[in-house]
Design a protein around this motif. Structure first.
Motif, PDB file in Angstrom:
ATOM      1  N   ASP A 121       2.622   1.345  11.766  1.00 62.99           N
ATOM      2  CA  ASP A 121       4.057   1.323  12.061  1.00 62.99           C
ATOM      3  C   ASP A 121       4.893   2.015  10.991  1.00 62.99           C
ATOM      4  OD1 ASP A 121       3.952  -0.442   9.963  1.00 62.99           O
ATOM      5  OD2 ASP A 121       4.780  -2.161  11.055  1.00 62.99           O
ATOM      6  N   GLY A 122       4.222   2.602   9.989  1.00 64.68           N
ATOM      7  CA  GLY A 122       4.922   3.330   8.947  1.00 64.68           C
ATOM      8  C   GLY A 122       5.244   2.523   7.713  1.00 64.68           C
ATOM      9  N   SER A 123       5.105   1.208   7.791  1.00 66.49           N
ATOM     10  CA  SER A 123       5.343   0.374   6.610  1.00 66.49           C
ATOM     11  C   SER A 123       4.092   0.376   5.729  1.00 66.49           C
ATOM     12  CB  SER A 123       5.680  -1.063   7.036  1.00 66.49           C
ATOM     13  OG  SER A 123       4.573  -1.659   7.706  1.00 66.49           O
ATOM     14  N   CYS A 124       4.228  -0.119   4.508  1.00 61.84           N
ATOM     15  CA  CYS A 124       3.112  -0.132   3.565  1.00 61.84           C
ATOM     16  C   CYS A 124       2.815  -1.546   3.099  1.00 61.84           C
ATOM     17  CB  CYS A 124       3.434   0.740   2.344  1.00 61.84           C
ATOM     18  SG  CYS A 124       3.627   2.503   2.722  1.00 61.84           S
ATOM     19  N   GLY A 125       1.551  -1.806   2.793  1.00 67.30           N
ATOM     20  CA  GLY A 125       1.152  -3.118   2.301  1.00 67.30           C
ATOM     21  C   GLY A 125      -0.113  -3.011   1.482  1.00 67.30           C
ATOM     22  N   TRP A 126      -0.356  -4.036   0.673  1.00 64.52           N
ATOM     23  CA  TRP A 126      -1.553  -4.054  -0.162  1.00 64.52           C
ATOM     24  C   TRP A 126      -2.803  -4.276   0.681  1.00 64.52           C
ATOM     25  CZ3 TRP A 126      -1.154  -2.053  -4.677  1.00 64.52           C
ATOM     26  CH2 TRP A 126      -0.009  -2.230  -5.463  1.00 64.52           C
ATOM     27  N   TYR A 127      -3.844  -3.564   0.333  1.00 61.28           N
ATOM     28  CA  TYR A 127      -5.125  -3.669   1.025  1.00 61.28           C
ATOM     29  C   TYR A 127      -6.223  -3.874  -0.006  1.00 61.28           C
ATOM     30  CZ  TYR A 127      -9.370  -2.228   3.420  1.00 61.28           C
ATOM     31  OH  TYR A 127     -10.639  -2.187   3.909  1.00 61.28           O
ATOM     32  N   GLN A 128      -7.136  -4.796   0.288  1.00 62.62           N
ATOM     33  CA  GLN A 128      -8.196  -5.115  -0.660  1.00 62.62           C
ATOM     34  C   GLN A 128      -9.564  -4.975  -0.011  1.00 62.62           C
ATOM     35  OE1 GLN A 128      -8.269  -9.154  -2.056  1.00 62.62           O
ATOM     36  NE2 GLN A 128      -9.661  -8.722  -3.751  1.00 62.62           N
ATOM     37  N   THR A 186      12.356  -1.090   0.408  1.00 63.46           N
ATOM     38  CA  THR A 186      12.108  -0.321   1.622  1.00 63.46           C
ATOM     39  C   THR A 186      10.792  -0.764   2.240  1.00 63.46           C
ATOM     40  OG1 THR A 186      10.921   1.455   0.459  1.00 63.46           O
ATOM     41  CG2 THR A 186      13.311   1.691   0.672  1.00 63.46           C
ATOM     42  N   ASP A 187      10.582  -0.424   3.500  1.00 65.30           N
ATOM     43  CA  ASP A 187       9.355  -0.821   4.198  1.00 65.30           C
ATOM     44  C   ASP A 187       8.124  -0.091   3.687  1.00 65.30           C
ATOM     45  OD1 ASP A 187      10.694  -2.620   5.788  1.00 65.30           O
ATOM     46  OD2 ASP A 187      10.966  -1.219   7.456  1.00 65.30           O
ATOM     47  N   ASN A 188       8.319   1.082   3.072  1.00 59.87           N
ATOM     48  CA  ASN A 188       7.163   1.863   2.608  1.00 59.87           C
ATOM     49  C   ASN A 188       6.859   1.584   1.135  1.00 59.87           C
ATOM     50  OD1 ASN A 188       9.378   3.224   1.505  1.00 59.87           O
ATOM     51  ND2 ASN A 188       8.316   5.208   1.580  1.00 59.87           N
ATOM     52  N   GLU A 189       7.141   0.360   0.691  1.00 61.68           N
ATOM     53  CA  GLU A 189       6.995  -0.007  -0.709  1.00 61.68           C
ATOM     54  C   GLU A 189       6.080  -1.220  -0.850  1.00 61.68           C
ATOM     55  OE1 GLU A 189      10.471   0.700  -3.760  1.00 61.68           O
ATOM     56  OE2 GLU A 189      10.583  -1.344  -2.991  1.00 61.68           O
ATOM     57  N   CYS A 190       5.239  -1.202  -1.892  1.00 68.02           N
ATOM     58  CA  CYS A 190       4.409  -2.357  -2.245  1.00 68.02           C
ATOM     59  C   CYS A 190       4.886  -2.883  -3.594  1.00 68.02           C
ATOM     60  CB  CYS A 190       2.936  -1.968  -2.355  1.00 68.02           C
ATOM     61  SG  CYS A 190       2.147  -1.501  -0.803  1.00 68.02           S
ATOM     62  N   LEU A 191       5.020  -4.184  -3.705  1.00 68.84           N
ATOM     63  CA  LEU A 191       5.495  -4.797  -4.943  1.00 68.84           C
ATOM     64  C   LEU A 191       4.305  -5.077  -5.860  1.00 68.84           C
ATOM     65  CD1 LEU A 191       8.212  -5.727  -6.140  1.00 68.84           C
ATOM     66  CD2 LEU A 191       7.649  -8.033  -5.332  1.00 68.84           C
ATOM     67  N   LEU A 231      -4.329  -6.122   5.892  1.00 66.15           N
ATOM     68  CA  LEU A 231      -3.445  -5.713   4.801  1.00 66.15           C
ATOM     69  C   LEU A 231      -2.772  -6.940   4.222  1.00 66.15           C
ATOM     70  CD1 LEU A 231      -1.827  -2.571   6.414  1.00 66.15           C
ATOM     71  CD2 LEU A 231      -3.117  -2.572   4.299  1.00 66.15           C
ATOM     72  N   LEU A 232      -2.580  -6.934   2.921  1.00 66.88           N
ATOM     73  CA  LEU A 232      -1.989  -8.086   2.259  1.00 66.88           C
ATOM     74  C   LEU A 232      -0.503  -7.842   2.032  1.00 66.88           C
ATOM     75  CD1 LEU A 232      -4.733  -8.866  -0.385  1.00 66.88           C
ATOM     76  CD2 LEU A 232      -4.477  -9.808   1.912  1.00 66.88           C
ATOM     77  N   ASP A 233       0.308  -8.787   2.394  1.00 67.19           N
ATOM     78  CA  ASP A 233       1.743  -8.719   2.138  1.00 67.19           C
ATOM     79  C   ASP A 233       2.065  -9.563   0.923  1.00 67.19           C
ATOM     80  OD1 ASP A 233       2.705  -7.077   4.304  1.00 67.19           O
ATOM     81  OD2 ASP A 233       2.160  -8.726   5.631  1.00 67.19           O
ATOM     82  N   LEU A 234       2.508  -8.905  -0.137  1.00 69.53           N
ATOM     83  CA  LEU A 234       2.906  -9.611  -1.350  1.00 69.53           C
ATOM     84  C   LEU A 234       4.321  -9.197  -1.699  1.00 69.53           C
ATOM     85  CD1 LEU A 234      -0.341  -9.237  -3.477  1.00 69.53           C
ATOM     86  CD2 LEU A 234       0.368 -11.202  -2.129  1.00 69.53           C
TER      87      LEU A 234
END
Length: 222
Positions: A200-207, A170-175, A216-219
Motif C-alpha cells: 500500500d506504499g507505507s513502510c514498516g519494520w520487517y524481521q 509520514t506513512d513511508n517512515e519507520c521509527l 511486518l512489524l509496526d513500531l
C-alpha cells in the motif's frame, strides 16, 4: 557508525554531541544511521579482505592533510555498485581520523563489510561515517539483508528516536527506537530489522524469515 545525511544542520550536531552519539575523532562528526541507511546512501557496498596498504598523496599538493591511505583489497562479494564499477582493487580513506579516516587491518585475515562513495576521479572512498565493520561482527540477519532487503527499503525513511515521546510523521517512515530502548545504536532494530515498503506504499519494520507479506512489524511508538 554514522553517515552524513541530507538536512544535517547545526541543531542536529548539537543534539548528537549532547547525547554522545557522534562518531567523534577530533573533528570528524557523523550523523548516526541505521545499517539500511548506510546501504542506501552508499555508491558501493562490498565484502572484502585488506591485502595491503600504503600512504599516497595528490601530485598537486604537499599538504599532509591531503594524504590518503590506499588499501589494496581482495573483493569477495559486491552487494551494491554493479552499475558504477566493474571491479575494485583499491579503496581510499583520509590518513587522519580527524578527517574521518578509518583504520583497517591489512594482514589479509579479516573480512570487512565496506560501504563507500565513488569520487570524481573514479576511486572508491571510505571513512568513519560509512558502514565499515568486520564481517564477523554483523548479525546473520544483517548479512541476509545486504542481498536484497535493504535495497527494497531505500524508498522508505528511517527516523531515529532519541527521546520520548516520538512518532513517525509520514506513512513511508519507520521509527528507529534502539537508543531509547537499548541505550545503543546497535540494538535490535539495527541488527535484526529492515524498513520495507508494503504493497500500500507505507513502510514498516520487517524481521527475518521469508520475503515480507503480513509479518511486518509496526513500531510507531517506542
Amino acid at each position: 557508525m554514522g553517515v552524513p545525511v541530507p538536512g544535517c544542520v547545526l541543531l542536529g550536531l548539537v543534539l548528537l554531541l549532547a547525547l554522545g552519539l557522534d562518531k567523534a575523532a577530533e573533528g570528524c562528526s557523523c550523523h548516526p544511521a541505521h545499517p539500511q541507511q548506510h546501504f542506501c546512501y552508499s555508491d558501493v557496498v562490498i565484502r572484502a579482505k585488506i591485502s595491503g596498504e600504503k600512504i599516497v598523496s595528490p601530485s598537486n599538493t604537499s599538504s599532509p592533510y591531503m594524504k590518503m591511505v590506499q588499501y589494496e583489497i581482495k573483493l569477495i562479494k559486491m552487494f551494491k555498485g554493479f552499475d558504477k564499477v566493474k571491479d575494485i582493487q583499491y579503496v581510499y580513506t583520509p590518513l587522519y581520523s580527524s578527517l574521518c579516516g578509518v583504520k583497517l587491518d591489512s594482514n589479509n585475515k579479516i573480512q570487512y563489510l565496506l560501504s563507500g562513495h565513488i569520487r570524481r576521479d573514479g576511486k572508491v572512498s571510505i571513512g568513519l561515517c560509512d558502514f565499515t565493520e568486520p564481517w564477523d561482527n554483523l548479525s546473520l540477519t544483517q548479512k541476509k539483508n545486504l542481498n536484497y532487503r535493504y535495497q527494497m527499503g531505500c524508498d522508505c525513511k528511517i527516523a531515529p528516536c532519541y527521546t520520548v515521546p516520538c512518532s513517525t510523521t509520514t506513512d513511508n517512515e519507520c521509527l528507529w527506537t534502539d537508543w531509547v530502548l537499548d541505550n545503543s545504536l546497535s540494538g535490535e532494530q539495527a541488527r535484526q530489522h529492515a524498513c520495507i515498503k508494503r504493497t500500500d506504499g507505507s513502510c514498516g519494520w520487517y524481521q527475518g524469515g521469508p520475503p515480507p507479506e503480513k509479518d511486518l512489524l509496526d513500531l510507531s511508538d517506542p
